[in-house]
Design a protein around this motif. Structure first.
Motif, PDB file in Angstrom:
ATOM      1  N   CYS A 146       0.834  -1.206   0.000  1.00 32.12           N
ATOM      2  CA  CYS A 146       0.000   0.000   0.000  1.00 32.12           C
ATOM      3  C   CYS A 146       0.871   1.259   0.000  1.00 32.12           C
ATOM      4  CB  CYS A 146      -0.920   0.004   1.211  1.00 32.12           C
ATOM      5  SG  CYS A 146      -2.156  -1.324   1.193  1.00 32.12           S
ATOM      6  N   SER A 147       0.258   2.384  -0.347  1.00 29.27           N
ATOM      7  CA  SER A 147       1.033   3.611  -0.513  1.00 29.27           C
ATOM      8  C   SER A 147       0.196   4.834  -0.164  1.00 29.27           C
ATOM      9  CB  SER A 147       1.526   3.719  -1.966  1.00 29.27           C
ATOM     10  OG  SER A 147       2.220   4.924  -2.189  1.00 29.27           O
ATOM     11  N   ILE A 148       0.848   5.804   0.476  1.00 28.85           N
ATOM     12  CA  ILE A 148       0.206   7.071   0.825  1.00 28.85           C
ATOM     13  C   ILE A 148       0.980   8.214   0.171  1.00 28.85           C
ATOM     14  CG2 ILE A 148      -0.503   8.612   2.695  1.00 28.85           C
ATOM     15  CD1 ILE A 148      -0.341   6.209   4.577  1.00 28.85           C
ATOM     16  N   VAL A 149       0.258   9.161  -0.396  1.00 28.03           N
ATOM     17  CA  VAL A 149       0.872  10.351  -0.982  1.00 28.03           C
ATOM     18  C   VAL A 149       0.424  11.584  -0.212  1.00 28.03           C
ATOM     19  CG1 VAL A 149       1.159  11.768  -3.044  1.00 28.03           C
ATOM     20  CG2 VAL A 149       0.917   9.287  -3.273  1.00 28.03           C
ATOM     21  N   PHE A 150       1.368  12.251   0.436  1.00 27.57           N
ATOM     22  CA  PHE A 150       1.114  13.528   1.100  1.00 27.57           C
ATOM     23  C   PHE A 150       1.329  14.644   0.085  1.00 27.57           C
ATOM     24  CE2 PHE A 150       1.923  10.691   4.574  1.00 27.57           C
ATOM     25  CZ  PHE A 150       1.284  11.222   5.690  1.00 27.57           C
ATOM     26  N   VAL A 151       0.533  15.691   0.184  1.00 28.77           N
ATOM     27  CA  VAL A 151       0.652  16.804  -0.763  1.00 28.77           C
ATOM     28  C   VAL A 151       1.115  18.052  -0.025  1.00 28.77           C
ATOM     29  CG1 VAL A 151      -0.504  18.205  -2.493  1.00 28.77           C
ATOM     30  CG2 VAL A 151      -1.143  15.801  -2.216  1.00 28.77           C
ATOM     31  N   SER A 152       2.370  18.390  -0.215  1.00 22.18           N
ATOM     32  CA  SER A 152       2.967  19.593   0.358  1.00 22.18           C
ATOM     33  C   SER A 152       2.874  20.704  -0.691  1.00 22.18           C
ATOM     34  CB  SER A 152       4.412  19.315   0.786  1.00 22.18           C
ATOM     35  OG  SER A 152       5.017  20.458   1.323  1.00 22.18           O
ATOM     36  N   ILE A 194       4.691  14.959  -2.405  1.00 21.98           N
ATOM     37  CA  ILE A 194       4.952  15.751  -3.605  1.00 21.98           C
ATOM     38  C   ILE A 194       4.848  17.232  -3.243  1.00 21.98           C
ATOM     39  CG2 ILE A 194       4.109  13.959  -5.141  1.00 21.98           C
ATOM     40  CD1 ILE A 194       1.635  15.719  -5.636  1.00 21.98           C
ATOM     41  N   GLN A 195       5.578  18.048  -3.985  1.00 22.87           N
ATOM     42  CA  GLN A 195       5.571  19.492  -3.788  1.00 22.87           C
ATOM     43  C   GLN A 195       5.161  20.168  -5.096  1.00 22.87           C
ATOM     44  OE1 GLN A 195       9.659  19.917  -2.317  1.00 22.87           O
ATOM     45  NE2 GLN A 195       8.844  20.445  -0.301  1.00 22.87           N
ATOM     46  N   PRO A 196       3.854  20.330  -5.310  1.00 22.50           N
ATOM     47  CA  PRO A 196       3.406  20.988  -6.538  1.00 22.50           C
ATOM     48  C   PRO A 196       3.791  22.468  -6.539  1.00 22.50           C
ATOM     49  CG  PRO A 196       1.631  19.742  -5.506  1.00 22.50           C
ATOM     50  CD  PRO A 196       2.736  19.857  -4.504  1.00 22.50           C
ATOM     51  N   GLY A 197       4.041  22.972  -7.730  1.00 21.52           N
ATOM     52  CA  GLY A 197       4.243  24.403  -7.901  1.00 21.52           C
ATOM     53  C   GLY A 197       2.962  25.031  -8.407  1.00 21.52           C
ATOM     54  N   ALA A 198       3.085  26.168  -9.068  1.00 22.33           N
ATOM     55  CA  ALA A 198       1.920  26.863  -9.610  1.00 22.33           C
ATOM     56  C   ALA A 198       1.120  25.930 -10.508  1.00 22.33           C
ATOM     57  CB  ALA A 198       2.379  28.084 -10.403  1.00 22.33           C
ATOM     58  N   ALA A 233       2.305  12.475 -10.979  1.00 26.94           N
ATOM     59  CA  ALA A 233       3.247  12.144  -9.909  1.00 26.94           C
ATOM     60  C   ALA A 233       2.550  11.348  -8.818  1.00 26.94           C
ATOM     61  CB  ALA A 233       3.853  13.417  -9.331  1.00 26.94           C
ATOM     62  N   MET A 234       1.314  11.707  -8.520  1.00 24.21           N
ATOM     63  CA  MET A 234       0.532  10.958  -7.540  1.00 24.21           C
ATOM     64  C   MET A 234       0.356   9.517  -7.977  1.00 24.21           C
ATOM     65  SD  MET A 234      -2.416  13.836  -6.884  1.00 24.21           S
ATOM     66  CE  MET A 234      -2.146  15.289  -5.849  1.00 24.21           C
ATOM     67  N   LEU A 235       0.022   9.341  -9.250  1.00 25.18           N
ATOM     68  CA  LEU A 235      -0.188   7.991  -9.777  1.00 25.18           C
ATOM     69  C   LEU A 235       1.079   7.156  -9.671  1.00 25.18           C
ATOM     70  CD1 LEU A 235      -2.311   6.885 -12.721  1.00 25.18           C
ATOM     71  CD2 LEU A 235       0.076   6.177 -12.734  1.00 25.18           C
ATOM     72  N   TRP A 236       2.227   7.744  -9.977  1.00 24.39           N
ATOM     73  CA  TRP A 236       3.490   6.993  -9.912  1.00 24.39           C
ATOM     74  C   TRP A 236       3.779   6.525  -8.493  1.00 24.39           C
ATOM     75  CZ3 TRP A 236       8.490   7.956  -7.791  1.00 24.39           C
ATOM     76  CH2 TRP A 236       9.467   7.042  -8.211  1.00 24.39           C
ATOM     77  N   PHE A 237       3.532   7.378  -7.511  1.00 17.19           N
ATOM     78  CA  PHE A 237       3.793   7.000  -6.126  1.00 17.19           C
ATOM     79  C   PHE A 237       2.852   5.896  -5.640  1.00 17.19           C
ATOM     80  CE2 PHE A 237       6.114  11.116  -5.019  1.00 17.19           C
ATOM     81  CZ  PHE A 237       7.314  10.466  -4.752  1.00 17.19           C
ATOM     82  N   ILE A 238       1.633   5.856  -6.157  1.00 17.68           N
ATOM     83  CA  ILE A 238       0.701   4.797  -5.777  1.00 17.68           C
ATOM     84  C   ILE A 238       1.012   3.502  -6.521  1.00 17.68           C
ATOM     85  CG2 ILE A 238      -1.721   4.078  -5.819  1.00 17.68           C
ATOM     86  CD1 ILE A 238      -1.191   6.145  -3.683  1.00 17.68           C
ATOM     87  N   SER A 239       1.561   3.600  -7.716  1.00 19.33           N
ATOM     88  CA  SER A 239       1.820   2.427  -8.542  1.00 19.33           C
ATOM     89  C   SER A 239       2.990   1.601  -8.022  1.00 19.33           C
ATOM     90  CB  SER A 239       2.113   2.853  -9.987  1.00 19.33           C
ATOM     91  OG  SER A 239       3.451   3.320 -10.108  1.00 19.33           O
ATOM     92  N   ASP A 240       3.093   0.369  -8.515  1.00 18.73           N
ATOM     93  CA  ASP A 240       4.192  -0.514  -8.126  1.00 18.73           C
ATOM     94  C   ASP A 240       5.526  -0.100  -8.744  1.00 18.73           C
ATOM     95  OD1 ASP A 240       2.513  -2.077  -6.596  1.00 18.73           O
ATOM     96  OD2 ASP A 240       2.007  -3.412  -8.245  1.00 18.73           O
ATOM     97  N   ALA A 241       5.489   0.861  -9.683  1.00 13.06           N
ATOM     98  CA  ALA A 241       6.746   1.335 -10.268  1.00 13.06           C
ATOM     99  C   ALA A 241       7.616   2.014  -9.224  1.00 13.06           C
ATOM    100  CB  ALA A 241       6.470   2.302 -11.419  1.00 13.06           C
ATOM    101  N   SER A 242       7.009   2.495  -8.147  1.00  9.48           N
ATOM    102  CA  SER A 242       7.761   3.158  -7.084  1.00  9.48           C
ATOM    103  C   SER A 242       7.873   2.266  -5.844  1.00  9.48           C
ATOM    104  CB  SER A 242       7.082   4.483  -6.702  1.00  9.48           C
ATOM    105  OG  SER A 242       5.745   4.269  -6.280  1.00  9.48           O
TER     106      SER A 242
END
Length: 259
Positions: A146-152, A194-198, A233-242
């Protein structure tokens, strides 16, 4: 070599993913991207009317909805339990719900505004991660994979004039993600940030045209991101690729700097 996917890919096909703050903007873009890539997605936000309308072609086999408040631990716990009740498990959580009051000088910012920012951005991320992890552990996987993505935010890479409360809260979100990666590893759960910009969202639209132009001029691509570019980027962190990535912070801001 336990719990390593046989063929790690960027796919999220078959995964059940919770996405908070998913009524519009980056959250809704993420929902659409995850669905396109074969995931089952459970949405929550204070109001989901826009998302329900835009996703009306999807049925309960692929998407679930429940209004919830990330600042209320009981509410977000109910949301996570509802996701498991509908889909049988929870594999991923994208903690996208967030709040900003736009640009406001420190001396004009109230303590009540600071409290509200931290309630949504920090307390909300903490409570959602807590509830999601409990649901992941209660799932057939026991949390493994399982995977969690925090959004900074890019604002958490430097001090941001006129955004004291927002900047402080997004620094805190990154801190939560680092601790989560250490604490939840025992269950096989990864946590990243992840750290999104504008980004071209309603939040970005609250800035004046002059401020928008200035912000875009501080990144190397000289434009705001499309919400789907952040969702990738969110999808990559949830996927098994990461699958071997945990405790990482990924800048998704086109090299944005304050000068």
């Amino acid at each position: 070599m336990t719990n390593v996917p046989a063929t790690p890919t960027g796919s999220v096909a078959g995964k059940v993913v919770l996405i908070t703050g998913s009524n519009r903007g980056i959250g809704l873009a993420a929902v659409k991207l995850f669905l396109t890539n074969g995931a089952q997605v459970f949405l929550t936000d204070l109001n989901l009317s826009n998302a329900r309308e835009q996703l009306s072609s999807h049925d309960a086999t692929s998407v679930g909805f429940l209004e919830g408040d990330v600042t209320d631990e009981a509410s977000i716990t109910t949301v996570c339990e509802a996701a498991v009740a509908q889909f049988g498990r929870l594999d991923g959580a994208v903690l996208n719900a967030g709040l900003s009051f736009g640009v406001k000088p420190w001396l004009e910012t109230t303590v009540e505004q600071i409290d509200r920012l931290h309630s949504v951005n920090v307390r909300g991320s903490f409570a959602t991660a807590k509830a999601a992890v409990k649901s992941m552990i209660a799932s057939p996987s026991g949390g493994k994979g399982c995977s969690i993505v925090f959004v900074s935010s890019v604002a958490a890479t430097y001090g941001e004039v006129g955004m004291a409360g927002y900047t402080a809260s997004k620094w805190a979100v990154r801190g939560l993600s680092l601790t989560a990666s250490q604490e939840f590893a025992q269950y096989g759960i990864r946590a990243n940030c992840i750290q999104p910009g504008a980004t071209n969202t309603e939040m970005f639209a609250t800035f004046t045209p002059e401020t928008q132009a200035h912000i875009c001029d501080t990144n190397v691509l000289k434009r705001p991101a499309d919400p789907t570019e952040i969702a990738q980027a969110m999808l990559w962190f949830i996927s098994d690729a990461s699958s071997f990535v945990s405790g990482s912070t990924l800048a998704v801001h086109a090299g944005q700097t304050p000068t």
